[in-house]
Write an enzyme that holds these catalytic residues in place. Structure first.
Site, PDB file in Angstrom:
ATOM      1  N   ASP A  38     -10.202  -8.495 -10.879  1.00  0.00           N
ATOM      2  CA  ASP A  38      -9.315  -9.670 -10.843  1.00  0.00           C
ATOM      3  C   ASP A  38      -7.907  -9.224 -11.224  1.00  0.00           C
ATOM      4  O   ASP A  38      -7.561  -9.098 -12.396  1.00  0.00           O
ATOM      5  CB  ASP A  38      -9.812 -10.754 -11.796  1.00  0.00           C
ATOM      6  CG  ASP A  38      -9.021 -12.056 -11.652  1.00  0.00           C
ATOM      7  OD1 ASP A  38      -7.889 -12.008 -11.117  1.00  0.00           O
ATOM      8  OD2 ASP A  38      -9.528 -13.106 -12.064  1.00  0.00           O
ATOM      9  N   HIS A  96      -2.573 -12.428 -15.931  1.00  0.00           N
ATOM     10  CA  HIS A  96      -3.259 -11.855 -17.076  1.00  0.00           C
ATOM     11  C   HIS A  96      -2.608 -10.568 -17.586  1.00  0.00           C
ATOM     12  O   HIS A  96      -3.150  -9.934 -18.499  1.00  0.00           O
ATOM     13  CB  HIS A  96      -4.720 -11.589 -16.708  1.00  0.00           C
ATOM     14  CG  HIS A  96      -5.391 -12.792 -16.121  1.00  0.00           C
ATOM     15  ND1 HIS A  96      -5.624 -13.935 -16.838  1.00  0.00           N
ATOM     16  CD2 HIS A  96      -5.840 -13.044 -14.848  1.00  0.00           C
ATOM     17  CE1 HIS A  96      -6.201 -14.841 -16.054  1.00  0.00           C
ATOM     18  NE2 HIS A  96      -6.340 -14.322 -14.854  1.00  0.00           N
ATOM     19  N   ILE A 109      -2.470 -14.792 -20.271  1.00  0.00           N
ATOM     20  CA  ILE A 109      -3.695 -15.365 -20.806  1.00  0.00           C
ATOM     21  C   ILE A 109      -4.887 -14.483 -20.441  1.00  0.00           C
ATOM     22  O   ILE A 109      -4.822 -13.662 -19.521  1.00  0.00           O
ATOM     23  CB  ILE A 109      -3.929 -16.801 -20.286  1.00  0.00           C
ATOM     24  CG1 ILE A 109      -4.174 -16.796 -18.778  1.00  0.00           C
ATOM     25  CG2 ILE A 109      -2.763 -17.703 -20.649  1.00  0.00           C
ATOM     26  CD1 ILE A 109      -4.553 -18.170 -18.207  1.00  0.00           C
ATOM     27  N   GLY A 126     -10.451 -16.424 -17.505  1.00  0.00           N
ATOM     28  CA  GLY A 126     -11.532 -17.333 -17.849  1.00  0.00           C
ATOM     29  C   GLY A 126     -12.887 -16.661 -17.745  1.00  0.00           C
ATOM     30  O   GLY A 126     -13.769 -16.873 -18.584  1.00  0.00           O
TER      31      GLY A 126
END
Length: 287
Positions: A187, A192, A207, A210
């Site tokens: 990903d 991120h 961040i 998830g």
């Protein structure tokens, strides 16, 4: 309109080959925090090739990590990555995942839901190898600013946390470089890693993925509630209720056999931000 819901749902399913081996599995496990302590026997089952067991959430990255990006590549969908968040994830296991595998994945957009200020793309993947089905996954991809097109809203269900004390509680620190390591499983969203991109998306810093929180949580459940036996997991579903940041601590609360036998209900919060929700409506179904 960047999203043509009718075209996306009508598009032909995509089929592709997925391959992985022990290096991919170990990298994923390290990306979700396995290996502390490095020589602990309970951790070596995630990090040492001669003892390796595959955590079922590896299904979200097997073959290159298309749990979210696969849905975004469907005809009829053209969106800005800065507007994309992962809304929810479910993995259903048909049998334990092998350490090495070659499989065929078939994926499609099941629905595009109109939430008013946002659209939710429901993306399904079915994966099988020569011995039969391996897993089915569903991703809810939340795209801000793309609602209001007059589509079905879809159902909204919430799972209230039990009114009793948790059966188990586990705190899981997130390393400062956790997102950078997790990215290597496939990903590559700059949200991120790139501070400037994160600011454009409305965050003051990058961040955590998830799905990294998702994997950290399942590992905590397996290690704490299931005796470390990854093969006991049958299904795992969650709603991403908020974000986590590298450097924080996730508090994983688990309730045995709630809301039914063979199920562990889970909530996950960020300790340093006054228990801000991270995962909600979370259930691990097991044998």
């Amino acid at each position: 309109m960047p999203i043509d819901a009718a075209q996306a749902v009508a598009a032909e399913p995509r089929t592709g080959e997925l391959t992985w081996d022990h290096k991919d599995v170990i990298l994923y496990h390290l990306g979700i925090g396995a290996g502390t302590p490095a020589t602990g026997p309970d951790e070596l089952r995630y990090t040492l090739e001669t003892r390796l067991h595959v955590l079922p959430s590896f299904a979200t990255v097997a073959g290159g990590g298309r749990a979210v990006s696969g849905g975004l590549g469907t005809p009829g969908i053209d969106v800005d990555l800065a507007a994309v968040l992962h809304g929810g994830q479910t993995v259903e296991l048909h049998r334990p995942l092998p350490v090495r595998g070659t499989a065929t994945g078939t994926s499609r957009v099941e629905a595009v839901l109109d939430k008013g200020k946002a659209a939710v793309i429901v993306h399904r993947s079915d994966v099988a190898d020569a011995d039969g089905p391996l897993w089915t996954s569903r991703s809810d991809i939340y795209v801000r600013g793309e609602g209001g097109f007059g589509g079905e809203r879809g159902s909204t269900t919430r799972l209230d946390a039990p009114g009793t004390a948790p059966t188990w509680t586990a705190d899981r620190p997130i390393k400062e470089d956790q997102a950078l390591l997790y990215r290597l499983s496939g990903d590559w969203n700059p949200l991120h890693a790139d501070p400037e991109f994160a600011k454009r998306a409305g965050f003051d810093r990058p961040i955590l993925h998830g799905l990294c929180s998702y994997g950290i949580t399942l590992k905590a459940v397996v290690d704490t509630a299931l005796g470390g036996d990854v093969a006991r997991v049958r299904a795992y579903t969650t709603r991403f209720a908020g974000v986590a940041f590298p450097g924080e601590t996730l508090r994983v609360r688990m309730w045995r056999d709630t809301p039914g036998p063979g199920r562990v209900q889970v909530t996950v919060t960020a300790v340093e931000r006054d228990e801000a929700p991270v995962l909600a409506d979370t259930v691990v179904t097991h044998t």
